[in-house]
Design a protein around this motif. Structure first.
Motif, PDB file in Angstrom:
ATOM      1  N   ASN A 101       0.824  -1.212   0.000  1.00 51.41           N
ATOM      2  CA  ASN A 101       0.000   0.000   0.000  1.00 51.41           C
ATOM      3  C   ASN A 101       0.861   1.266   0.000  1.00 51.41           C
ATOM      4  OD1 ASN A 101      -2.494  -1.355   0.022  1.00 51.41           O
ATOM      5  ND2 ASN A 101      -2.386  -1.655   2.231  1.00 51.41           N
ATOM      6  N   ALA A 102       1.988   1.225   0.703  1.00 43.82           N
ATOM      7  CA  ALA A 102       2.883   2.380   0.738  1.00 43.82           C
ATOM      8  C   ALA A 102       3.515   2.623  -0.635  1.00 43.82           C
ATOM      9  CB  ALA A 102       3.974   2.174   1.794  1.00 43.82           C
ATOM     10  N   TYR A 103       3.999   1.556  -1.269  1.00 39.77           N
ATOM     11  CA  TYR A 103       4.544   1.691  -2.624  1.00 39.77           C
ATOM     12  C   TYR A 103       3.485   2.239  -3.572  1.00 39.77           C
ATOM     13  CZ  TYR A 103       8.734  -1.113  -1.500  1.00 39.77           C
ATOM     14  OH  TYR A 103       9.918  -1.576  -0.979  1.00 39.77           O
ATOM     15  N   ASN A 104       2.279   1.719  -3.448  1.00 39.88           N
ATOM     16  CA  ASN A 104       1.162   2.145  -4.292  1.00 39.88           C
ATOM     17  C   ASN A 104       0.905   3.642  -4.154  1.00 39.88           C
ATOM     18  OD1 ASN A 104      -2.055   2.649  -4.219  1.00 39.88           O
ATOM     19  ND2 ASN A 104      -1.568   1.189  -5.828  1.00 39.88           N
ATOM     20  N   GLN A 105       0.953   4.129  -2.927  1.00 39.30           N
ATOM     21  CA  GLN A 105       0.673   5.546  -2.685  1.00 39.30           C
ATOM     22  C   GLN A 105       1.814   6.445  -3.159  1.00 39.30           C
ATOM     23  OE1 GLN A 105      -1.192   6.472   1.210  1.00 39.30           O
ATOM     24  NE2 GLN A 105      -1.679   4.289   1.354  1.00 39.30           N
ATOM     25  N   ILE A 106       3.031   5.899  -3.182  1.00 38.82           N
ATOM     26  CA  ILE A 106       4.168   6.655  -3.740  1.00 38.82           C
ATOM     27  C   ILE A 106       3.993   6.797  -5.249  1.00 38.82           C
ATOM     28  CG2 ILE A 106       6.646   6.597  -4.208  1.00 38.82           C
ATOM     29  CD1 ILE A 106       6.952   5.099  -1.498  1.00 38.82           C
ATOM     30  N   ILE A 107       3.687   5.678  -5.909  1.00 40.67           N
ATOM     31  CA  ILE A 107       3.543   5.665  -7.365  1.00 40.67           C
ATOM     32  C   ILE A 107       2.376   6.534  -7.817  1.00 40.67           C
ATOM     33  CG2 ILE A 107       3.040   4.186  -9.363  1.00 40.67           C
ATOM     34  CD1 ILE A 107       4.433   1.887  -7.780  1.00 40.67           C
ATOM     35  N   GLU A 108       1.289   6.507  -7.042  1.00 46.94           N
ATOM     36  CA  GLU A 108       0.065   7.197  -7.457  1.00 46.94           C
ATOM     37  C   GLU A 108      -0.146   8.538  -6.750  1.00 46.94           C
ATOM     38  OE1 GLU A 108      -2.517   3.152  -8.515  1.00 46.94           O
ATOM     39  OE2 GLU A 108      -3.076   4.375  -6.785  1.00 46.94           O
ATOM     40  N   LYS A 109       0.908   9.097  -6.174  1.00 46.77           N
ATOM     41  CA  LYS A 109       0.741  10.310  -5.365  1.00 46.77           C
ATOM     42  C   LYS A 109       0.117  11.467  -6.150  1.00 46.77           C
ATOM     43  CE  LYS A 109       5.604  11.669  -5.995  1.00 46.77           C
ATOM     44  NZ  LYS A 109       5.356  12.658  -7.061  1.00 46.77           N
ATOM     45  N   ASP A 110       0.503  11.630  -7.405  1.00 48.18           N
ATOM     46  CA  ASP A 110      -0.052  12.729  -8.206  1.00 48.18           C
ATOM     47  C   ASP A 110      -1.508  12.477  -8.568  1.00 48.18           C
ATOM     48  OD1 ASP A 110       2.387  14.063  -8.145  1.00 48.18           O
ATOM     49  OD2 ASP A 110       3.112  13.083  -9.957  1.00 48.18           O
ATOM     50  N   LEU A 111      -1.843  11.221  -8.807  1.00 46.39           N
ATOM     51  CA  LEU A 111      -3.227  10.870  -9.132  1.00 46.39           C
ATOM     52  C   LEU A 111      -4.111  10.929  -7.886  1.00 46.39           C
ATOM     53  CD1 LEU A 111      -2.572   7.839 -11.531  1.00 46.39           C
ATOM     54  CD2 LEU A 111      -2.988  10.240 -12.132  1.00 46.39           C
ATOM     55  N   ASP A 112      -3.546  10.517  -6.745  1.00 46.57           N
ATOM     56  CA  ASP A 112      -4.298  10.583  -5.485  1.00 46.57           C
ATOM     57  C   ASP A 112      -4.721  12.013  -5.158  1.00 46.57           C
ATOM     58  OD1 ASP A 112      -4.240   7.898  -5.008  1.00 46.57           O
ATOM     59  OD2 ASP A 112      -2.633   7.942  -3.532  1.00 46.57           O
ATOM     60  N   LEU A 113      -3.888  12.958  -5.565  1.00 47.28           N
ATOM     61  CA  LEU A 113      -4.171  14.369  -5.298  1.00 47.28           C
ATOM     62  C   LEU A 113      -5.414  14.848  -6.041  1.00 47.28           C
ATOM     63  CD1 LEU A 113      -2.819  16.561  -3.599  1.00 47.28           C
ATOM     64  CD2 LEU A 113      -1.547  17.277  -5.627  1.00 47.28           C
ATOM     65  N   LEU A 114      -5.793  14.135  -7.105  1.00 48.61           N
ATOM     66  CA  LEU A 114      -6.940  14.533  -7.930  1.00 48.61           C
ATOM     67  C   LEU A 114      -8.270  14.008  -7.395  1.00 48.61           C
ATOM     68  CD1 LEU A 114      -5.379  13.789 -11.448  1.00 48.61           C
ATOM     69  CD2 LEU A 114      -5.489  16.008 -10.287  1.00 48.61           C
ATOM     70  N   MET A 115      -8.207  13.002  -6.514  1.00 52.44           N
ATOM     71  CA  MET A 115      -9.432  12.346  -6.049  1.00 52.44           C
ATOM     72  C   MET A 115      -9.781  12.778  -4.626  1.00 52.44           C
ATOM     73  SD  MET A 115      -9.002   8.483  -7.634  1.00 52.44           S
ATOM     74  CE  MET A 115      -7.391   8.180  -6.907  1.00 52.44           C
ATOM     75  N   ASP A 116     -11.068  12.968  -4.388  1.00 54.47           N
ATOM     76  CA  ASP A 116     -11.533  13.456  -3.087  1.00 54.47           C
ATOM     77  C   ASP A 116     -11.151  12.520  -1.945  1.00 54.47           C
ATOM     78  OD1 ASP A 116     -12.677  15.593  -4.406  1.00 54.47           O
ATOM     79  OD2 ASP A 116     -14.636  14.636  -4.593  1.00 54.47           O
ATOM     80  N   ARG A 117     -11.304  11.215  -2.154  1.00 56.72           N
ATOM     81  CA  ARG A 117     -11.103  10.260  -1.067  1.00 56.72           C
ATOM     82  C   ARG A 117      -9.627   9.988  -0.781  1.00 56.72           C
ATOM     83  NH1 ARG A 117      -9.999   5.017  -2.347  1.00 56.72           N
ATOM     84  NH2 ARG A 117      -9.727   4.608  -4.556  1.00 56.72           N
ATOM     85  N   THR A 118      -8.711  10.430  -1.643  1.00 59.40           N
ATOM     86  CA  THR A 118      -7.292  10.096  -1.459  1.00 59.40           C
ATOM     87  C   THR A 118      -6.372  11.312  -1.325  1.00 59.40           C
ATOM     88  OG1 THR A 118      -7.003   9.972  -3.873  1.00 59.40           O
ATOM     89  CG2 THR A 118      -7.494   7.917  -2.710  1.00 59.40           C
ATOM     90  N   ARG A 119      -6.896  12.503  -1.598  1.00 56.15           N
ATOM     91  CA  ARG A 119      -6.012  13.672  -1.647  1.00 56.15           C
ATOM     92  C   ARG A 119      -5.383  14.008  -0.302  1.00 56.15           C
ATOM     93  NH1 ARG A 119     -10.488  18.115  -3.248  1.00 56.15           N
ATOM     94  NH2 ARG A 119     -10.082  16.994  -5.187  1.00 56.15           N
ATOM     95  N   ASN A 120      -5.997  13.521   0.797  1.00 54.53           N
ATOM     96  CA  ASN A 120      -5.458  13.835   2.122  1.00 54.53           C
ATOM     97  C   ASN A 120      -4.539  12.738   2.658  1.00 54.53           C
ATOM     98  OD1 ASN A 120      -5.344  15.794   4.242  1.00 54.53           O
ATOM     99  ND2 ASN A 120      -6.585  14.422   5.516  1.00 54.53           N
ATOM    100  N   ARG A 121      -4.177  11.783   1.802  1.00 60.03           N
ATOM    101  CA  ARG A 121      -3.230  10.765   2.225  1.00 60.03           C
ATOM    102  C   ARG A 121      -1.881  11.411   2.538  1.00 60.03           C
ATOM    103  NH1 ARG A 121      -4.587   5.908  -2.165  1.00 60.03           N
ATOM    104  NH2 ARG A 121      -6.355   5.000  -0.994  1.00 60.03           N
ATOM    105  N   PRO A 122      -1.036  10.774   3.354  1.00 57.70           N
ATOM    106  CA  PRO A 122       0.205  11.398   3.813  1.00 57.70           C
ATOM    107  C   PRO A 122       1.120  11.939   2.715  1.00 57.70           C
ATOM    108  CG  PRO A 122      -0.233   9.398   5.045  1.00 57.70           C
ATOM    109  CD  PRO A 122      -1.268   9.461   3.963  1.00 57.70           C
ATOM    110  N   VAL A 123       1.318  11.155   1.629  1.00 58.00           N
ATOM    111  CA  VAL A 123       2.268  11.585   0.592  1.00 58.00           C
ATOM    112  C   VAL A 123       1.696  12.685  -0.303  1.00 58.00           C
ATOM    113  CG1 VAL A 123       3.713  10.861  -1.356  1.00 58.00           C
ATOM    114  CG2 VAL A 123       3.495   9.382   0.644  1.00 58.00           C
ATOM    115  N   PRO A 124       0.513  12.494  -0.922  1.00 58.39           N
ATOM    116  CA  PRO A 124       0.004  13.574  -1.781  1.00 58.39           C
ATOM    117  C   PRO A 124      -0.286  14.869  -1.025  1.00 58.39           C
ATOM    118  CG  PRO A 124      -1.664  11.858  -1.483  1.00 58.39           C
ATOM    119  CD  PRO A 124      -0.375  11.305  -0.974  1.00 58.39           C
ATOM    120  N   SER A 125      -0.640  14.769   0.253  1.00 59.84           N
ATOM    121  CA  SER A 125      -0.928  15.980   1.027  1.00 59.84           C
ATOM    122  C   SER A 125       0.343  16.712   1.453  1.00 59.84           C
ATOM    123  CB  SER A 125      -1.740  15.614   2.275  1.00 59.84           C
ATOM    124  OG  SER A 125      -0.937  14.866   3.184  1.00 59.84           O
TER     125      SER A 125
END
Length: 300
Positions: free
Chosen positions: A64-88
């Motif tokens: 899950n941590a690797y996934n959030q590193i790879i998708e950090k820019d995409l996570d920033l675009l989505m409401d449910r993921t933009r506040n995750r530790p890396v994209p935020s």
């Protein structure tokens, strides 16, 4: 004032660690592994159970941590993921990568101490999830098929941890969780379709919330139920459930099928959410029933 800041910082760090490892998902995966262990073990070794739980959590958390590193820019675009530790921005990529790498090594070492085959399947799981499934999520809906492989490993991993062997029994456990993931994730993809679309993720088999997707959800729900009942026929080696348990599993499966058909009929987010929740209940209760069935037969 200083003590307050330290306390707040510590709480925030723990919260971020829980979020980057997706604690609730990781715990559910550990639950599957432990259930598989109970099914495969002739006698319960508490140390092995603890090692399986810790090692399994480490690998899921790392994935899950690797996934959030790879998708950090995409996570920033989505409401449910933009506040995750890396994209935020609360956690740097380097820190997240260190956590992921540490958990990977620790998890594999712990699983290897149980037996080499358990570590091997754990390594296969994290490799497919991070290196194949994650990059494919923005490329093709077929990513769900790829992601179903590491997602199905935990249930069988417990059996391998208990026996050191791979055969028809863990293979059957793998197939149950493999087929189950399609109605589960497609229901989730339907429910959160608009938010996924913001990040460029198209998880549904046709790419749309349409009749074709709904039909496939119903079909995979039926296949999940059928595979779940195979152990009652005595053709899966030491993995066996009594007719009484099979009836309960059938009832649960029909309940899940009801919600799948309701989604086909209504084709809205509300029905999709209900199916997603029903699918979680189904796999959790199935694993409990399988384990209780074995324990009761052992006691009797």
């Amino acid at each position: 004032m200083e003590n307050t800041r330290v306390h707040t910082s510590s709480v925030s760090l723990i919260s971020d660690l829980k979020e980057i490892t997706k604690v609730r998902l990781a715990v559910s995966v550990v639950f599957s592994s432990v259930a598989g262990y109970f099914l495969g073990a002739e006698s319960i070794d508490l140390l092995t159970v603890i090692m399986l739980a810790i090692g399994g959590y480490c690998l899921v958390g790392a994935s899950n941590a690797y996934n959030q590193i790879i998708e950090k820019d995409l996570d920033l675009l989505m409401d449910r993921t933009r506040n995750r530790p890396v994209p935020s921005g609360r956690m740097s990529v380097n820190t997240a990568f260190f956590i992921a790498s540490f958990l990977t090594i620790l998890g594999l070492v712990i699983l290897y101490m149980i037996n080499p085959r358990t570590a091997m399947f754990g390594a296969i799981s994290i490799f497919i999830y991070v290196s194949v499934y994650t990059p494919l999520k923005t490329k093709t809906p077929l990513s769900v098929f790829v992601g179903a492989i590491p997602g199905a490993i935990p249930f069988m991993l417990g059996w391998v941890a208990a026996t050191g062997n791979f055969g028809i029994e863990p293979g059957t456990l793998f197939m149950i969780q493999f087929f189950w993931q399609f109605p589960h994730f497609w229901a989730l993809g339907w429910w959160l379709y608009d938010d996924y679309a913001k990040g460029g993720f198209f998880m549904l088999p046709t790419g749309k919330k349409d009749k074709g997707t709904a039909i496939q959800i119903v079909l995979y729900t039926v296949w999940t139920l059928l595979v779940s009942l195979i152990p009652v026929f005595g053709v899966t080696g030491k993995l066996f459930i009594t007719p009484y348990s099979a009836v309960i599993v059938l009832a649960l499966g029909l309940g899940m099928l009801y919600y799948a058909i309701k989604l086909y009929r209504d084709r809205d987010a509300k029905a999709a959410k209900k199916l997603m929740l029903a699918s979680v209940s189904y796999i959790t209760l199935l694993q409990i029933i399988y384990v209780l069935d074995k324990l009761i037969r052992t006691w009797i």
